[in-house]
Design an enzyme around this catalytic site. Structure first.
Site, PDB file in Angstrom:
ATOM      1  N   VAL A 111       3.747  25.042  44.271  1.00  0.00           N
ATOM      2  CA  VAL A 111       3.048  24.823  42.817  1.00  0.00           C
ATOM      3  C   VAL A 111       4.093  25.068  41.833  1.00  0.00           C
ATOM      4  O   VAL A 111       4.488  26.435  41.952  1.00  0.00           O
ATOM      5  CB  VAL A 111       1.828  25.664  42.533  1.00  0.00           C
ATOM      6  CG1 VAL A 111       1.364  25.423  41.083  1.00  0.00           C
ATOM      7  CG2 VAL A 111       0.530  25.210  43.484  1.00  0.00           C
ATOM      8  N   GLU A 112       4.753  24.156  41.247  1.00  0.00           N
ATOM      9  CA  GLU A 112       5.999  24.583  40.487  1.00  0.00           C
ATOM     10  C   GLU A 112       5.541  24.611  38.967  1.00  0.00           C
ATOM     11  O   GLU A 112       4.795  23.981  38.589  1.00  0.00           O
ATOM     12  CB  GLU A 112       7.055  23.506  40.682  1.00  0.00           C
ATOM     13  CG  GLU A 112       7.586  23.481  42.016  1.00  0.00           C
ATOM     14  CD  GLU A 112       8.781  22.658  42.242  1.00  0.00           C
ATOM     15  OE1 GLU A 112       9.805  23.078  41.526  1.00  0.00           O
ATOM     16  OE2 GLU A 112       8.844  21.867  43.131  1.00  0.00           O
ATOM     17  N   GLY A 113       6.011  25.782  38.272  1.00  0.00           N
ATOM     18  CA  GLY A 113       5.897  25.870  36.900  1.00  0.00           C
ATOM     19  C   GLY A 113       4.449  26.821  36.742  1.00  0.00           C
ATOM     20  O   GLY A 113       3.463  26.446  36.365  1.00  0.00           O
TER      21      GLY A 113
END
Length: 492
Positions: free
Chosen positions: A82-84
């Site tokens: 999960v990026e951000g």
């Protein structure tokens, strides 16, 4: 052609068209059950459009979010992070993964790379030296972000990331040393799956994902799989049994779409097993890579502007190779999760990860390759890849007893005709105008997918939000008769 024959053909066409428009069937056909297709289905359902079918080519939902068994573990073949996370805005995927599903995730800390960069012939590069090279690369990246903010929004002044580096007198002859090459690779290829020479400055500096949602990234190691997020979205509108399995008859698996015919008042979709589905609209959520092949034929052929827009974007390739060993030989402890191999061959087994926290006792390593190396590896045997990777590890750790790997997992996204890559990358000069064309419907044919996300292409949250956005466009047409999609001029 004689007039009588021409009239007869017209009558046949009219009869066929009348049959199509008068046929019973779903209001909407969704092609593809990845995150974007499932997200679009939920948005349609929320708007009261529940008469639809989802045609999925494989035997599962999730698309490029896919867990698989490896060495007694469930690992992710595709999307893994999960990026951000950690910013002022909340990433919708993080809300589902962390709060709703409470998936087992781990913060990824890359700050220790300066003391974990290995020489091509073994041993570590001096920490101070690597740290200075990373700091210099960070300075240039920050300067690039400032420069990108001054460029015209149309993309007419856009340049490659590499050109920006040269303007900052950074690596003026290119990254020629192994350390500079692997740092350059880590900063750009490891994120975008393509090198700086083809990656757009304007569309990546700063990157909207981190600017809007936060700089943190979290590795999903839950044995339920990252795909449980997709199942969670699907379960909000598709019927499931007590075990959570989807049993809704509107989801049809193993249905490979080969042809989409569109008329002024309807669509017809044919599959490879000769089934025919008719509807008022179709939402195409296949990957950009698939759109760039002839897997699906559109009849009539898509207009020139649409075809050109499809080919103006790149379908990149990002390959995560898992290796299982009979014992550990790599460093463990704080600050050692990620390590780099500074090879004289750029992109050759460069970025490694050990799973002391995520999969304790597993003796599994992950190495990531991209682009041309990914394509090369996909075309050779797993045993060849295993031998290459182990040879690299033996060079990195010459004083250690590095055993042969007992197992290897090599995803082949590029070779898979249902994906043809892992995610899109926006090349130089492409901006809002080309994005609008890529997302724009053609008659009753609508398009969605991470590649249609203006700000978050390439990410899971991009696919999720794109599904909602594209469904909203269709809803406006189907329920409000607002069917005109306006594309503002490139320089307006």
């Amino acid at each position: 052609m004689r007039p009588s024959i021409a009239i007869a053909l017209v009558l046949v066409a009219v009869a066929h068209y009348a049959h199509l428009t008068g046929a019973a069937g779903p209001k909407v056909i969704i092609v593809g059950a990845g995150m974007a297709g499932i997200s679009a289905g939920k948005r349609l359902s929320d708007a009261g459009i529940t008469d639809f079918v989802i045609l999925e080519a494989t035997d599962r939902i999730g698309g490029r979010i896919h867990k698989t068994k490896f060495a007694g573990l469930n690992v992710e073949m595709g999307a893994n992070w999960v990026e951000g996370v950690g910013g002022e805005q909340m990433n919708p995927i993080w809300t589902m993964a962390n709060k709703t599903l409470q998936l087992r995730t781990f913060f990824s800390d890359f700050d220790g790379l300066s003391k974990n960069t290995y020489k091509e012939d073994g041993g570590l590069h001096p920490e101070d030296f690597v740290k200075k090279r990373i700091e210099r690369a960070d300075e240039v990246e920050e300067s690039g972000s400032k420069l990108a903010g001054t460029l015209h929004a149309s993309g007419r002044d856009d340049m490659s990331v590499m050109a920006m580096q040269r303007l900052n007198d950074h690596l003026p002859s290119g990254p020629s040393t192994p350390v500079d090459m692997v740092i350059d690779y880590y900063k750009y290829d490891y994120e975008f799956a393509e090198p700086p020479r083809v990656t757009s400055l304007q569309n990546t500096q700063p990157l909207s994902t981190f600017k809007n949602f936060g700089d943190d990234v979290h590795f999903v190691a839950d044995q339920r799989g990252y795909e449980s997020v997709v199942y969670y979205v699907a379960g909000q509108y598709l019927k499931t049994d007590k075990s959570g399995a989807i049993v809704d008859p509107r989801l049809k698996l193993n249905q490979v779409v080969k042809e989409i015919t569109y008329f002024p008042s309807g669509v017809m979709v044919k599959t490879e097993d000769n089934k025919v589905y008719r509807a008022d609209y179709v939402m195409v959520s296949v990957s950009l890579g698939v759109l760039q092949t002839d897997l699906i034929r559109f009849r009539p052929q898509l207009p020139n502007w649409k075809i050109v827009s499809i080919y103006q974007f790149d379908m990149a390739l990002y390959t995560k190779i898992f290796l299982k060993f009979p014992k550990k030989f790599w460093p463990e402890g704080p600050g050692t999760e990620f390590f780099l191999y500074a090879s004289g061959r750029r992109g050759y087994y460069p970025v490694w990860q050990q799973f002391e926290k995520q999969y304790p006792g597993s003796n599994v390593l992950l190495v990531t390759v991209t682009d041309d190396e990914s394509r090369r590896i996909e075309q050779q045997s797993d045993n060849q890849t295993k031998a290459e990777a182990v040879e690299v590890l033996r060079k990195m750790f010459p004083g250690k007893d590095v055993p042969d790997a007992t197992d290897i997992l090599v995803p082949r996204w590029w070779s898979n005709r249902f994906f043809k890559g892992t995610f899109s990358n926006w090349p130089i000069g492409v901006n809002r105008y080309e994005y609008d064309l890529l997302r724009a419907p053609v008659g009753r044919v609508y398009f969605t997918g991470e590649h249609t996300s203006e700000h978050y292409n390439g990410y899971v949250h991009g696919a999720y939000l794109a599904g909602i956005d594209s469904a909203h466009i269709l809803i406006n047409c189907a329920k409000k008769n607002m069917c005109k999609y306006h594309v503002q001029g490139k320089y307006d």
